[in-house]
Motif scaffolding. Structure first.
Motif, PDB file in Angstrom:
ATOM      1  N   ARG A   1     -21.098  94.850  95.785  1.00  0.00           N
ATOM      2  CA  ARG A   1     -22.065  95.388  94.820  1.00  0.00           C
ATOM      3  C   ARG A   1     -23.499  95.045  95.217  1.00  0.00           C
ATOM      4  NH1 ARG A   1     -20.234  96.641  89.645  1.00  0.00           N
ATOM      5  NH2 ARG A   1     -17.959  96.570  89.421  1.00  0.00           N
ATOM      6  N   ASN A   2     -23.678  93.867  95.784  1.00  0.00           N
ATOM      7  CA  ASN A   2     -25.026  93.435  96.154  1.00  0.00           C
ATOM      8  C   ASN A   2     -25.593  94.318  97.267  1.00  0.00           C
ATOM      9  OD1 ASN A   2     -24.563  91.364  94.334  1.00  0.00           O
ATOM     10  ND2 ASN A   2     -23.964  89.894  95.906  1.00  0.00           N
ATOM     11  N   VAL A   3     -24.755  94.690  98.224  1.00  0.00           N
ATOM     12  CA  VAL A   3     -25.208  95.558  99.311  1.00  0.00           C
ATOM     13  C   VAL A   3     -25.484  96.963  98.782  1.00  0.00           C
ATOM     14  CG1 VAL A   3     -24.701  96.401 101.624  1.00  0.00           C
ATOM     15  CG2 VAL A   3     -23.787  94.194 100.897  1.00  0.00           C
TER      16      VAL A   3
ATOM     17  N   PHE B   1     -11.406  91.821 103.297  1.00  0.00           N
ATOM     18  CA  PHE B   1     -12.358  91.505 102.223  1.00  0.00           C
ATOM     19  C   PHE B   1     -13.788  91.682 102.735  1.00  0.00           C
ATOM     20  CE2 PHE B   1     -15.198  88.607 100.061  1.00  0.00           C
ATOM     21  CZ  PHE B   1     -14.878  88.761  98.714  1.00  0.00           C
ATOM     22  N   SER B   2     -14.055  91.128 103.922  1.00  0.00           N
ATOM     23  CA  SER B   2     -15.400  91.219 104.492  1.00  0.00           C
ATOM     24  C   SER B   2     -15.767  92.660 104.806  1.00  0.00           C
ATOM     25  CB  SER B   2     -15.468  90.363 105.766  1.00  0.00           C
ATOM     26  OG  SER B   2     -16.740  90.442 106.365  1.00  0.00           O
ATOM     27  N   ALA B   3     -14.795  93.430 105.323  1.00  0.00           N
ATOM     28  CA  ALA B   3     -15.056  94.833 105.640  1.00  0.00           C
ATOM     29  C   ALA B   3     -15.373  95.626 104.376  1.00  0.00           C
ATOM     30  CB  ALA B   3     -13.846  95.440 106.361  1.00  0.00           C
ATOM     31  N   GLY B   4     -14.640  95.372 103.301  1.00  0.00           N
ATOM     32  CA  GLY B   4     -14.917  96.055 102.043  1.00  0.00           C
ATOM     33  C   GLY B   4     -16.277  95.702 101.488  1.00  0.00           C
ATOM     34  N   ALA B   5     -16.652  94.422 101.619  1.00  0.00           N
ATOM     35  CA  ALA B   5     -17.937  93.966 101.097  1.00  0.00           C
ATOM     36  C   ALA B   5     -19.109  94.609 101.823  1.00  0.00           C
ATOM     37  CB  ALA B   5     -18.029  92.443 101.204  1.00  0.00           C
ATOM     38  N   SER B   6     -18.977  94.774 103.131  1.00  0.00           N
ATOM     39  CA  SER B   6     -20.113  95.272 103.908  1.00  0.00           C
ATOM     40  C   SER B   6     -20.144  96.789 104.029  1.00  0.00           C
ATOM     41  CB  SER B   6     -20.080  94.662 105.322  1.00  0.00           C
ATOM     42  OG  SER B   6     -18.907  95.049 106.014  1.00  0.00           O
ATOM     43  N   ASN B   7     -18.991  97.444 103.924  1.00  0.00           N
ATOM     44  CA  ASN B   7     -18.930  98.871 104.237  1.00  0.00           C
ATOM     45  C   ASN B   7     -18.924  99.809 103.035  1.00  0.00           C
ATOM     46  OD1 ASN B   7     -18.912  98.963 107.115  1.00  0.00           O
ATOM     47  ND2 ASN B   7     -16.832  98.136 107.087  1.00  0.00           N
ATOM     48  N   ALA B   8     -18.644  99.299 101.845  1.00  0.00           N
ATOM     49  CA  ALA B   8     -18.617 100.192 100.680  1.00  0.00           C
ATOM     50  C   ALA B   8     -19.966 100.885 100.495  1.00  0.00           C
ATOM     51  CB  ALA B   8     -18.240  99.402  99.429  1.00  0.00           C
ATOM     52  N   ALA B   9     -21.049 100.144 100.703  1.00  0.00           N
ATOM     53  CA  ALA B   9     -22.384 100.722 100.530  1.00  0.00           C
ATOM     54  C   ALA B   9     -22.649 101.845 101.520  1.00  0.00           C
ATOM     55  CB  ALA B   9     -23.447  99.626 100.684  1.00  0.00           C
TER      56      ALA B   9
ATOM     57  N   VAL C   1     -15.301  83.888 112.187  1.00  0.00           N
ATOM     58  CA  VAL C   1     -16.749  83.751 112.393  1.00  0.00           C
ATOM     59  C   VAL C   1     -17.483  85.025 111.962  1.00  0.00           C
ATOM     60  CG1 VAL C   1     -18.571  83.417 114.108  1.00  0.00           C
ATOM     61  CG2 VAL C   1     -16.458  82.084 114.263  1.00  0.00           C
ATOM     62  N   GLY C   2     -17.049  86.170 112.489  1.00  0.00           N
ATOM     63  CA  GLY C   2     -17.718  87.427 112.156  1.00  0.00           C
ATOM     64  C   GLY C   2     -17.606  87.770 110.690  1.00  0.00           C
ATOM     65  N   GLY C   3     -16.407  87.592 110.121  1.00  0.00           N
ATOM     66  CA  GLY C   3     -16.205  87.894 108.703  1.00  0.00           C
ATOM     67  C   GLY C   3     -17.023  87.007 107.788  1.00  0.00           C
ATOM     68  N   THR C   4     -17.122  85.723 108.135  1.00  0.00           N
ATOM     69  CA  THR C   4     -17.890  84.790 107.294  1.00  0.00           C
ATOM     70  C   THR C   4     -19.372  85.128 107.309  1.00  0.00           C
ATOM     71  OG1 THR C   4     -16.284  83.017 107.671  1.00  0.00           O
ATOM     72  CG2 THR C   4     -18.489  82.370 106.941  1.00  0.00           C
ATOM     73  N   VAL C   5     -19.906  85.405 108.482  1.00  0.00           N
ATOM     74  CA  VAL C   5     -21.336  85.750 108.586  1.00  0.00           C
ATOM     75  C   VAL C   5     -21.645  86.998 107.770  1.00  0.00           C
ATOM     76  CG1 VAL C   5     -23.116  86.584 110.178  1.00  0.00           C
ATOM     77  CG2 VAL C   5     -21.709  84.622 110.800  1.00  0.00           C
ATOM     78  N   ILE C   6     -20.795  88.028 107.882  1.00  0.00           N
ATOM     79  CA  ILE C   6     -21.045  89.270 107.161  1.00  0.00           C
ATOM     80  C   ILE C   6     -20.853  89.088 105.657  1.00  0.00           C
ATOM     81  CG2 ILE C   6     -20.245  91.637 106.836  1.00  0.00           C
ATOM     82  CD1 ILE C   6     -21.963  91.115 109.323  1.00  0.00           C
ATOM     83  N   THR C   7     -19.876  88.284 105.257  1.00  0.00           N
ATOM     84  CA  THR C   7     -19.676  88.037 103.824  1.00  0.00           C
ATOM     85  C   THR C   7     -20.885  87.332 103.218  1.00  0.00           C
ATOM     86  OG1 THR C   7     -17.272  87.906 104.110  1.00  0.00           O
ATOM     87  CG2 THR C   7     -18.194  86.922 102.114  1.00  0.00           C
TER      88      THR C   7
ATOM     89  N   LEU D   1     -24.024  87.433 104.357  1.00  0.00           N
ATOM     90  CA  LEU D   1     -25.119  88.403 104.303  1.00  0.00           C
ATOM     91  C   LEU D   1     -24.909  89.399 103.164  1.00  0.00           C
ATOM     92  CD1 LEU D   1     -25.711  89.175 108.102  1.00  0.00           C
ATOM     93  CD2 LEU D   1     -27.123  87.780 106.585  1.00  0.00           C
ATOM     94  N   SER D   2     -23.664  89.819 102.967  1.00  0.00           N
ATOM     95  CA  SER D   2     -23.367  90.762 101.880  1.00  0.00           C
ATOM     96  C   SER D   2     -23.634  90.130 100.526  1.00  0.00           C
ATOM     97  CB  SER D   2     -21.911  91.223 101.967  1.00  0.00           C
ATOM     98  OG  SER D   2     -21.657  91.915 103.171  1.00  0.00           O
ATOM     99  N   TYR D   3     -23.346  88.835 100.393  1.00  0.00           N
ATOM    100  CA  TYR D   3     -23.611  88.132  99.132  1.00  0.00           C
ATOM    101  C   TYR D   3     -25.097  88.201  98.778  1.00  0.00           C
ATOM    102  CZ  TYR D   3     -24.108  84.306  95.793  1.00  0.00           C
ATOM    103  OH  TYR D   3     -24.431  83.548  94.682  1.00  0.00           O
ATOM    104  N   PHE D   4     -25.939  88.119  99.806  1.00  0.00           N
ATOM    105  CA  PHE D   4     -27.383  88.199  99.582  1.00  0.00           C
ATOM    106  C   PHE D   4     -27.891  89.644  99.600  1.00  0.00           C
ATOM    107  CE2 PHE D   4     -26.967  83.795 101.084  1.00  0.00           C
ATOM    108  CZ  PHE D   4     -27.654  83.134 100.079  1.00  0.00           C
TER     109      PHE D   4
END
Length: 413
Positions: A60-62, A207-215, A274-280, A282-285
């Protein structure tokens, strides 16, 4: 006319989400499906569930950033929304044609920047933050990869094993009235722990893919005066992800691409975390960023770090005269595939149904840093320099082209 444009926008959004779901499912669950830990249908279901959780929470944040912060939400008229989504879909097409994981996030933001420049409403301060994140995040992933590859990976590779089962990990006994699940009888306790780890990390990647790609799929349609509410946008994006997961993902679940098919399962798990954590984070912010860029940077870092063990830090900076011919390969994670070293199956092994070499009875000690000579390094690389340059070029080129192409279109509109 407005209603027609809205329908077109929704169709294009579904097309974008469809392709994202197809490719992301393969990246997240390729090792789990190839190792026969889960079936393709199960992988698609898990990706859909955890992709929804990522999109509904952090995503939602993204969506908020891309729908109303880079440019005001009022700028997203139905026609403007269709144009932005068109360029996002075009980036996916280019990515597929050239076999390069171009970033849909970067391209979508590039198209929105074109809209902001044409209308004079671009939030320049926010774009500075986003551009900074696009530079820092890959470098951070690269650094983590180098550190893990140089100092930690060789030890993990000796003691962490992953098994490729001939039969599915979970067996279903349908002989009785009620089907009874059971674990593959050939699985040891260590196999069970390793298998659960592979599946859990795959779900985390989803989870990370959904967080970053829905937007990327629905942000232009959401916001003030938009065609969809945030909740509706998330549901539409996840629906499109599901279409891709249950259809075209079946062709990508066995392997995640020609350039990284020799990636060991252990390395793929490290890359995912590593990649998923970094993107999650960033997506949080609310910062749109590319999961493909972060994971690929981690892969390159792992390979470089593994290869660099052949020399001390001082030798890397100033090679000694007797080792003047020393050169660190771009990727060397498969150097552990020697006769003395234990071996985990790679993504390529499981895709080709090949068995990796047998693990030795006695696990050898890991050579000290600087003890290995250049001849000890496998000449093959997970990411050769030419491939890395091509990928980096596409990462820069696709969002730049999105800005350059969308700007005159929005000026005209």
């Amino acid at each position: 006319m407005v209603a027609l444009l809205t329908i077109v926008g929704v169709v294009v959004a579904v097309f974008v989400g469809f392709n994202i779901g197809g490719s992301s499912t393969g990246v997240a669950f390729g090792p789990a499906v190839g190792s026969r830990l889960v079936r393709k249908t199960t992988a698609a279901t898990l990706f859909l569930v955890f992709g929804f959780l990522g999109a509904w929470t952090v995503g939602r944040n993204v969506i908020a950033t891309m729908s109303s912060s880079i440019v005001p939400a009022t700028q997203f008229t139905p026609l403007a929304s269709v144009v932005v989504l068109f360029f996002t879909g075009l980036s996916l097409l280019i990515s597929n044609l050239y076999g390069v994981p171009a970033s849909t996030s970067m391209t979508a933001v590039g198209a929105i920047v074109g809209l902001g420049l044409a209308s004079g409403t671009l939030n320049q301060a926010l774009m500075f933050v986003i551009l900074s994140a696009w530079i820092v995040a890959p470098l951070f992933c690269l650094g983590i990869g180098v550190g893990v590859g140089r100092y930690i990976y060789p030890y993990l590779d000796r003691y962490v094993a992953f098994t490729t089962f001939t039969l599915q990990f979970v067996q279903i006994d349908r002989s009785g009235t009620v089907p009874r699940p059971s674990v593959n009888p050939n699985a040891s306790s260590r196999d069970i722990v390793g298998s659960l780890l592979v599946v859990v990390i795959a779900c985390y990647m989803a989870f990370s893919a959904g967080a970053s790609n829905a937007a990327n799929a629905v942000a232009p349609l959401v916001g003030e005066g938009g065609s969809l509410t945030v909740n509706q946008g998330v549901l539409l994006a996840v629906f499109a992800f599901g279409l891709g997961s249950f259809t075209i993902a079946r062709r990508t679940l066995a392997t995640v691409g020609d350039e990284i098919t020799e990636l060991p399962i252990l390395a793929s798990l490290i890359v995912s975390v590593v990649g998923g954590t970094v993107i999650t984070i960033l997506s949080y912010f609310g910062i749109p960023a590319s999961l493909a860029v972060s994971t690929t940077s981690t892969i390159i870092g792992l390979g470089w770090g593994r290869a660099s063990r052949a020399a001390t830090l001082s030798e890397l900076v100033t090679p000694a005269p007797e080792r003047s011919d020393f050169e660190v390969a771009t990727g060397a994670l498969i150097t552990s595939r020697s006769e003395e070293a234990p071996v985990s199956p790679t993504i390529g092994d499981i895709a080709r149904y090949e068995e990796p070499p047998e693990r030795p009875e006695e696990i050898p000690n890991v050579p000290d840093i600087g003890a290995e000579g250049p001849a000890d390094l496998d000449e093959n690389s997970l990411f050769n320099p030419a491939a890395a340059k091509r990928i980096a070029t596409m990462w820069i080129l696709t969002p730049s082209l999105a800005v350059a192409a969308s700007y005159p279109v929005f000026v005209f509109l």
